[in-house]
Design a protein around this motif. Structure first.
Motif, short mmCIF file in Angstrom:
data_model
loop_
_atom_site.label_atom_id
_atom_site.label_comp_id
_atom_site.label_asym_id
_atom_site.label_seq_id
_atom_site.Cartn_x
_atom_site.Cartn_y
_atom_site.Cartn_z
N LEU A 183 0.77 -1.26 -0.15
CA LEU A 183 0.03 0.08 0.00
C LEU A 183 0.77 1.27 0.02
CD1 LEU A 183 -2.71 -1.02 2.81
CD2 LEU A 183 -3.12 -0.92 0.15
N GLY A 184 0.53 2.19 -0.77
CA GLY A 184 1.40 3.50 -0.94
C GLY A 184 0.75 4.45 0.03
N VAL A 185 -0.72 4.15 0.58
CA VAL A 185 -1.03 5.04 1.62
C VAL A 185 -2.12 4.02 2.49
CG1 VAL A 185 -3.05 6.55 2.13
CG2 VAL A 185 -1.45 7.28 0.25
N ALA A 186 -1.87 4.03 3.73
CA ALA A 186 -2.28 2.89 4.53
C ALA A 186 -2.81 3.65 5.89
CB ALA A 186 -1.48 1.82 4.76
N GLY A 187 -3.90 3.11 6.78
CA GLY A 187 -3.79 3.52 7.95
C GLY A 187 -3.52 2.30 8.69
N VAL A 188 -2.43 2.27 9.41
CA VAL A 188 -2.32 0.93 10.32
C VAL A 188 -2.57 0.99 11.80
CG1 VAL A 188 -0.25 -0.65 10.98
CG2 VAL A 188 -0.32 0.44 8.77
#
Length: 468
Positions: A402-407
């Motif tokens: 993922l290039g953008v993620a909320g972990v």
């Protein structure tokens, strides 16, 4: 009095702002207007401030080398060519560089593929202190087409981009912030409802249609696909990718993150800490499921759950058996997870852009609630994360692709435990709690990854022949 700046009857020119390091231009004082080769010309943006996007083939005998350019339009006017034909052309202003001299000129866009020169420098672009020597070629020195060889690896030229935001909720905070951030950086962002897209799937000209109208070519697509549209949204994303658009999060990476069972298997394979998780299909395995996660209390999650819905805390063994049996009775797919009591109803959301944690927040569950989701009344506050938490978040986003993620992770006695990786994380909570311009960072990431120069891949047979 300084010596005049001499131009030959042909010169090598560059347009740094358009991403064109070398163009062979004919200098023609008989022509009033300058012209630049352009195909696939597309106006976009507001009517009162239009942008023009076009494709340039700078090397006459290598049409496979394409440079995608964009610039604000300053006019659209009729131009009569030397053969007497009149054409309505878009006009842009750009800075041309010849030798050591750089200055702004107006240039019209037209298809010059049958011409020997990709550019014509007309007399209105020649300044008062310049003279043209009709017997001199390249008075200001020569450039080389080799400048395009390493061009894709160089820093990208910042140009106006046409960006599609794929969402069914164009008016929510995240969609609007992305649009605002894109427009603030000179781009155009358009809301595209995933459900209203149709696809024409073919090898020569793949296209996406919107309410029956063929969509233009986008530089980039930012997916904000809801859980109910995951499969269809992934198909639409793959189609946009076939048109050459940069996809912020690929369909494959979204698919991995949305399949909670597979996502946990991917995390486990990468050695990333997470709550012990169990899954079974047979109703005879209820007791084993409970034992696998260390007994009650435990958490039961629907695989399709979002925003805390479909997540149940079973505090006793009997309650756990009842919840599991109830989910099985509904023929629902679910997982069972260990309950990390020491987290105290709080989790940490790390927001990652381009493999880096750009902001983080702690979400604290409301009273008498174990789910910390903001949609369930949780409260978000800024938090300083540890090196271990940062490393876990970075690794989790990386293995998902993922290039953008909320972990999302929990603080446990044995270290951080990742509970979920979100491929379409909300922006509102993280921006307000951290004070960071997360939407702007996402757009900057897009800018740095949109390709400027494209080349065809070598055919396998040709490559083998060359190697031999």
């Amino acid at each position: 009095m300084s010596d005049p700046f001499v131009l030959g009857w042909e010169e090598w020119a560059a347009f740094p702002g358009l991403g064109l390091p070398a163009i062979k231009a004919k200098v023609d004082t008989g022509a009033r207007t300058s012209a630049l080769h352009a195909v696939s010309i597309e106006p976009f943006g507001r009517e009162d401030a239009p942008q023009v996007r076009f494709v340039m083939h700078p090397i006459p005998d290598q049409p496979e080398v394409e440079v995608v350019c964009a610039a604000p339009a300053v006019d659209r006017r009729e131009v009569t060519s030397s053969n007497g034909e009149t054409e309505l052309r878009w006009v842009i202003e750009a800075r041309v560089k010849i030798g050591e001299r750089e200055w702004p000129i107006e240039v019209t866009l037209t298809n010059r593929e049958t011409m020997q020169y990709r550019m014509l420098l007309g007399r209105t672009a020649i300044l008062d202190d310049m003279v043209v020597s009709p017997t001199t070629s390249c008075a200001q020195g020569e450039l080389s087409w080799d400048l395009y060889k390493d061009f894709p690896r160089k820093a990208q030229v910042k140009r106006p981009l046409r960006i599609a935001i794929l969402t069914r909720e164009p008016n929510n905070y995240s969609s609007q912030r992305l649009r605002e951030a894109a427009e603030a950086r000179g781009h155009v962002a358009e809301m595209i409802n995933t459900a209203r897209c149709t696809m024409a799937i073919n090898a020569l000209s793949p296209a996406v249609y919107y309410d029956g109208r063929k969509l233009p070519r986008y530089d980039a697509v930012i997916p904000r696909i809801g859980a109910s549209m995951t499969n269809y949204g992934m198909a639409v994303l793959r189609q946009f990718a076939m048109t050459g658009a940069y996809i912020l999060n690929s369909a494959e990476s979204i698919g991995v993150s949305r399949d909670k069972l597979y996502a946990h298997q991917v995390l486990a394979r990468a050695g990333i800490g997470m709550p012990t998780t169990a899954f079974a299909h047979s109703p005879k395995d209820t007791k084993n499921l409970i034992e696998h996660v260390g007994g009650a209390p435990l958490v039961v999650k629907l695989l399709e759950s979002t925003q805390g819905r479909g997540v149940v805390l079973a505090e006793t063994r009997k309650a756990a058996e009842s919840v599991i049996d109830a989910f099985r009775g509904l023929d629902a797919n679910f997982i069972v997870q260990e309950f990390v009591k020491e987290a105290g109803g709080a989790d940490i959301r790390c927001f990652l852009v381009g493999g880096k944690v750009v902001a983080s927040m702690m979400r604290q569950a409301a009273a008498d609630e174990f789910r910390s989701n903001l949609h369930r009344g949780g409260e978000a506050v800024k938090v300083r994360i540890t090196k271990e938490e940062r490393a876990a978040a970075v690794k989790a986003a990386k293995v998902m692709g993922l290039g953008v993620a909320g972990v999302d992770l929990l603080r446990s006695e044995s270290g951080p435990k990742v509970i979920e990786v979100n491929s379409s994380p909300g922006i509102e909570g993280i921006e307000r709690s951290s004070g960071k311009d997360v939407a702007g960072l996402m757009i900057e990431h897009v800018e740095n990854h949109v390709r400027t120069v494209t080349r065809p891949r070598a055919r396998r047979g040709a490559a083998a022949k060359k190697a031999g």
